[in-house]
Design a protein around this motif. Structure first.
Motif, PDB file in Angstrom:
ATOM      1  N   MET A 275       4.011  -0.098   4.025  1.00 15.99           N
ATOM      2  CA  MET A 275       2.468  -0.741   4.643  1.00 15.99           C
ATOM      3  C   MET A 275       1.865   0.121   4.920  1.00 15.99           C
ATOM      4  SD  MET A 275       2.121  -3.492   8.008  1.00 15.99           S
ATOM      5  CE  MET A 275       2.131  -2.475   9.254  1.00 15.99           C
ATOM      6  N   GLY A 276       0.687   0.029   4.220  1.00 16.48           N
ATOM      7  CA  GLY A 276      -0.508   1.088   4.404  1.00 16.48           C
ATOM      8  C   GLY A 276      -1.202   0.814   5.674  1.00 16.48           C
ATOM      9  N   GLY A 277      -1.622   1.738   6.253  1.00 21.28           N
ATOM     10  CA  GLY A 277      -2.598   1.589   7.463  1.00 21.28           C
ATOM     11  C   GLY A 277      -1.829   1.557   8.709  1.00 21.28           C
ATOM     12  N   GLY A 278      -0.278   0.958   8.599  1.00 19.69           N
ATOM     13  CA  GLY A 278       0.456   1.180   9.839  1.00 19.69           C
ATOM     14  C   GLY A 278       0.032  -0.089  10.862  1.00 19.69           C
ATOM     15  N   TYR A 279       0.602   0.318  11.910  1.00 19.53           N
ATOM     16  CA  TYR A 279       0.303  -0.554  13.249  1.00 19.53           C
ATOM     17  C   TYR A 279      -1.075  -0.787  13.477  1.00 19.53           C
ATOM     18  CZ  TYR A 279       1.471  -2.941  17.730  1.00 19.53           C
ATOM     19  OH  TYR A 279       1.469  -3.708  18.780  1.00 19.53           O
ATOM     20  N   ILE A 280      -1.686   0.251  13.316  1.00 17.40           N
ATOM     21  CA  ILE A 280      -3.040   0.501  13.859  1.00 17.40           C
ATOM     22  C   ILE A 280      -3.734  -0.872  13.000  1.00 17.40           C
ATOM     23  CG2 ILE A 280      -5.258   1.736  13.680  1.00 17.40           C
ATOM     24  CD1 ILE A 280      -3.480   4.186  14.186  1.00 17.40           C
TER      25      ILE A 280
END
Length: 132
Positions: free
Chosen positions: A110-115
């Protein structure tokens, strides 16, 4: 979806997807593997996320979890559809590559993660919520 293949040495190319694709795939049965530390995970995570830290905080900085693949194998089958996420997308990329090298067949990053998850206003679960 925005596939961004990355060679992993397993014959499989790692695909990176965005948070909206992740949410859609999770609602159709994909498992979400959060590789942040337990402390980060407790502050918030996507609902039904599994947590296996890829790295730990130590006095000398972050150190790799030597049992990462083994711990994931205890929770998931190598045939499960898994999306790996972290805080910003760096740890999850490395963790997903390690899983593909270990023989997991259906792994996405998942690109970008939790942010990015938070920035897109997607729902989160916090440890405190789970205790109620």
């Amino acid at each position: 979806m925005d596939p961004n293949p990355s060679p992993c040495g397993s014959g499989e190319a790692l695909v990176t997807i965005d948070v909206h694709s992740t949410k859609t795939l999770m609602s159709s049965g994909h498992r979400y593997l959060d590789v942040r530390t337990a402390e980060e995970f407790q502050k918030g995570h996507p609902e039904k996320a599994l947590n296996v830290p890829y790295m730990f905080f130590a006095p000398q900085g972050r150190v790799s979890n030597p049992n990462f693949v083994e711990e994931v194998t205890d929770l998931c089958s190598k045939d499960d559809f898994i999306i790996v996420g972290c805080q910003s997308g760096v740890r999850s990329l490395k963790a997903a590559e390690d899983l593909l090298k270990a023989g997991f067949k259906n792994v996405k990053n998942m690109g970008g993660g939790y942010i990015a998850w938070l920035e897109n206003g997607l729902e989160v679960k916090k440890k405190v919520d789970e205790l109620r």
